[in-house]
Design an enzyme around this catalytic site. Structure first.
Site, PDB file in Angstrom:
ATOM      1  N   ASP A 262     -49.289  80.868   2.155  1.00 31.72           N
ATOM      2  CA  ASP A 262     -50.094  79.671   1.687  1.00 31.72           C
ATOM      3  C   ASP A 262     -51.194  79.150   2.513  1.00 31.72           C
ATOM      4  O   ASP A 262     -50.674  79.195   3.946  1.00 31.72           O
ATOM      5  CB  ASP A 262     -49.708  78.662   0.605  1.00 31.72           C
ATOM      6  CG  ASP A 262     -50.785  78.143  -0.351  1.00 31.72           C
ATOM      7  OD1 ASP A 262     -51.800  78.286  -0.146  1.00 31.72           O
ATOM      8  OD2 ASP A 262     -50.159  77.509  -1.368  1.00 31.72           O
TER       9      ASP A 262
HETATM   10  C1  BGC Z   1     -53.549  77.090  -2.732  1.00 28.15           C
HETATM   11  C2  BGC Z   1     -53.340  78.428  -3.216  1.00 28.15           C
HETATM   12  C3  BGC Z   1     -54.649  79.095  -2.709  1.00 28.15           C
HETATM   13  C4  BGC Z   1     -54.901  78.867  -1.520  1.00 28.15           C
HETATM   14  C5  BGC Z   1     -56.385  79.432  -1.061  1.00 28.15           C
HETATM   15  C6  BGC Z   1     -54.158  76.614  -1.312  1.00 28.15           C
HETATM   16  O1  BGC Z   1     -54.269  75.401  -1.305  1.00 28.15           O
HETATM   17  O2  BGC Z   1     -52.152  76.421  -2.711  1.00 28.15           O
HETATM   18  O3  BGC Z   1     -53.010  78.409  -4.393  1.00 28.15           O
HETATM   19  O4  BGC Z   1     -54.665  80.346  -3.367  1.00 28.15           O
HETATM   20  O5  BGC Z   1     -55.376  77.398  -1.331  1.00 28.15           O
HETATM   21  O6  BGC Z   1     -57.373  78.820  -1.606  1.00 28.15           O
END
Ligand code: BGC
Length: 736
Positions: A262
């Site tokens: 993530d």
């Molecule tokens: C989120 C993810 C997301 C990623 C990219 C993170 O803060 O938890 O679900 O895909 O950001 O935007």
């Protein structure tokens, strides 16, 4: 950090074991590409390899141009392709990123129509292609353990079986377009408060029975190309580089694709190298600086960009050069990334995809129509009778609100978005609609007397009052940090209706007994203050760009509602097991899941707690009868449940027939019933269909922690067939 020879030998054995195990496990990736991949890796320098393991902009990672390996381009997900960010973190202006805004994840699951899961995925995969994205960061499949989780709207259900079935279709749909899906967030990211630090502790049984199945189906059945490691910890170690979880994913299941962190979820070079991260993304968000700094590499000062400072960048390179980490570890990660590229159309970029096309918008509308759940229909107030109704008071700020840009990383710039108010106006010509907002969506808003008075006056004068209320993603969608309620990085403070809506609804009902409440949002809300007095209740979720039209069609009866709840709606928050035990959001940085396997209906039905609306519940404008359940058992252990459903009402409709398994006289602790099969059946008035639902051996199993394996308890099982987890119409026992 120092590493013993033992650890490195163990690691090499692990890398080796993974490749041999993968031959036994299902072949997910085309073996034909392995030769090409090996040849490419042989030609790469160590620096080129390491450069592929981390982001080089907000949503891209580097390729190797001299070898024809392009950058990998990613985008959120999960209910549309995210607004364009280019290489940075601000929205790119003057670019056509206005696409299809699909109903959110919980709405998709509420359709219980697996064909729609595939169609939905196809839209995403195709739109991602059109926008030049190789990976769409979805589906989000975390278990809805508490109604307060701010991201429940992006997720799908409290039930691992429902999640698993939907995601196989969703992922295959995305990947049919040459785009990679990314199933997230691995694992137990069940709250947003403290998501970056919370350490989740749960039993092996809860892990295996509740939290893993969706991911397992994604890997073993849907052949998902990528998976996203969550922010939180699991048993003391961050999920993105977690030894225990990585062993399950890559060794036990033989996952050959790529684990993406993530954004900002990596915390250690060593752990990321050893325990599973293949691609590190978003660490620039944590470093919070785009400046170029200086560091010593190989005794020489070099300029370092923010991307070189990622954990899997210069630091990893140095560890390999110092002999602390074998090159094989890097090669394994590079091969995974290349495998994903070959397995999708990264190299060919062949299919152009489509964007906001009529066909895609039609899918958004179909999902919206089938997702709407009719929860209460006293005196058959719905569908509205256009011959008798001449005026409607539409009340509630949610009636006039566009939601596509809310919620955080899942935001989508919709080509257009039909609000409930607009939808009602579109299909109610000749009916006078008077709109009163009733409340204001803003921080610390309390009901104002003037707004309630205006709403009450409108309701008093109209034939029908429709209050469109519920949750919202946040206050001001133009500001990222104005999130609240259904949004990333926040959990709801409680389950009560915000902005003084309870008071408003009670006043409106008082003024007009013919009041229908439409709830917008990502899950349950406390309705106890007015539920007995309102005649109609509809859950409309966040219905995507066509949500308002779909809602109006249901209200006027052009569409017969067929959605069913993919999550239990408890009466009050205190009834939810995670909250009853005081385990949400955890204490001192640790969330112990004492609710164990008893999540959602597994708890309510086993411990006799009546929910407001049970899992699987949803009404129709027609009636269905269930008859003649039989169960046959084949020698291979396959049990088939067969029964007939008839539409006994006057209009066409669809019923979601559900099959639950109950163990009689169980010697172990287990849930009273578990969903193990379902089918959505479309029936004309008077029409009957015979449904056969197969149950494999797994449908009867539980996870035996002592043995560390799945086990089947001998004895009598009751197959329960019905229209919800509490509306069981037919039962049949079988012995195993
Ligand atoms: C989120 C993810 C997301 C990623 C990219 C993170 O803060 O938890 O679900 O895909 O950001 O935007």
């Amino acid at each position: 950090m120092k590493h013993s020879t033992f650890k490195i030998t163990a690691l090499l054995l692990f890398v080796f074991a993974m490749s041999s195990h993968q031959q036994i496990a299902r072949a997910q990736f085309k073996p034909a590409n392995e030769e090409k991949i090996n040849a490419l890796v042989k030609k790469m320098t160590l620096e080129e390899k390491v450069r592929m393991l981390h982001g080089n902009s907000s949503f891209t990672s580097a390729g190797v141009p001299r070898l024809g390996i392009p950058e990998l381009v990613m985008s959120d997900g999960p209910h549309g392709v995210r607004t364009e960010h280019g290489r940075g973190w601000s929205e790119v202006k003057n670019v056509n990123d206005s696409g299809t805004y699909l109903p959110v994840g919980i709405a998709l699951a509420a359709t219980w129509n697996l064909a729609l899961g595939y169609e939905y995925g196809k839209v995403l995969g195709s739109e991602a292609k059109y926008r030049g994205k190789d990976v769409i960061l979805g589906p989000g499949i975390n278990i809805m353990r508490s109604p307060l989780n701010g991201r429940n709207f992006e997720y799908q259900s409290e039930d691992p079986y429902l999640i698993s079935r939907f995601n196989v279709g969703y992922i295959k749909g995305v990947q049919s377009q040459g785009t990679s899906a990314c199933v997230k967030h691995w694992l137990a990211n069940n709250e947003e408060v403290d998501r970056n630090t919370v350490d989740v502790q749960m039993s092996d049984r809860a892990l295996r029975e509740i939290y893993l199945p969706g991911f397992k189906a994604a890997v073993l059945e849907a052949n998902v190309n990528t998976i996203m490691g969550a922010y939180n910890k699991f048993r003391g170690q961050f999920c993105t580089h977690n030894e225990y979880l990585n062993n399950i994913l890559k060794k036990e299941w033989g996952f050959k694709g790529m684990m993406i962190s993530d954004w900002g979820a990596v915390h250690s070079t060593t752990d990321a190298l050893l325990y599973g991260t293949d691609l590190e993304m978003g660490t620039d968000l944590v470093l919070k600086s785009n400046s170029v700094s200086q560091t010593m590499v190989d005794g020489k000062p070099i300029a370092q960009t923010v991307y070189d400072r990622f954990y899997l960048a210069d630091a990893a390179l140095q560890m390999v050069k110092a002999g602390k980490i074998p090159v094989a570890v890097i090669d394994d990660k590079v091969k995974r990334i290349l495998r994903v590229m070959f397995n999708s159309s990264v190299f060919s970029k062949s299919s152009p995809g489509e964007y906001a096309s009529d066909a895609h918008i039609a899918t958004a509308k179909k999902v919206a129509r089938e997702s709407i759940v009719l929860l209460k229909n006293q005196d058959n107030i719905l569908p509205l009778n256009t011959a008798r109704i001449k005026s409607i008071a539409v009340i509630g700020a949610n009636a006039n609100r566009e939601n596509s840009m809310g919620g955080g990383s899942s935001q989508v710039r919709a080509k257009y978005e039909i609000t409930p108010l607009q939808g009602l106006k579109n299909i109610a010509p000749g009916i006078t609609i008077h709109y009163a907002p009733g409340y204001t969506i803003q921080r610390n808003a309390t009901p104002t007397k003037a707004m309630i008075t205006e709403a009450v006056e409108a309701a008093g004068k109209a034939d029908i009052a429709i209050v469109v209320g519920g949750w919202t993603h946040g206050y001001d969608y133009t500001k990222w940090d104005d999130n609240a309620y259904d949004a990333e990085a926040v959990d709801k403070p409680d389950m009560k209706m915000p902005f003084g809506q309870d008071e408003l609804i009670k006043a409106v009902i008082n003024a007009n007994p013919n009041t229908i409440v439409v709830l917008v949002g990502g899950g349950p809300i406390d309705m106890t203050q007015w539920i007995d007095d309102t005649k109609g209740i509809i859950s409309a979720w966040y219905g995507g760009m066509e949500g308002g039209n779909a809602l109006a069609e249901v209200i006027f009866g052009m569409v017969n509602p067929s959605g069913k709840l993919p999550v239990s709606f408890p009466k009050v928050l205190e009834d939810v097991p995670a909250h009853k035990f005081g385990d949400f959001p955890g204490k001192n940085g640790v969330a112990v899941y004492r609710d164990d396997i008893f999540v959602g209906y597994r708890y309510y039905d086993t411990y006799n707690v009546a929910p407001q609306f049970e899992f699987g519940f949803g009404m129709s404008y027609t009636d269905f009868t269930y008859k003649n359940l039989s169960a046959s058992k084949a020698t291979n252990g396959l049990v088939t449940a067969t029964f007939t459903i008839t539409n006994t009402g006057k209009v066409a409709g669809a019923e979601v027939a559900q099959l639950y398994v109950h163990k009689e006289n169980t010697a172990i602790t287990r849930a009273n019933k578990e969903l193990k099969g379902f089918q959505k059946v479309f029936l004309q008035p008077g029409e009957s269909k015979t449904i056969s639902l197969p149950l494999t051996r797994e449908a009867f199993q539980y996870y035996d922690e002592q043995k560390g394996a799945w086990a089947t308890e001998k004895g009598v099982y009751t197959l329960q067939v019905g229209g919800s987890s509490r509306k069981i119409y037919l039962t049949k026992t079988i012995s195993l």
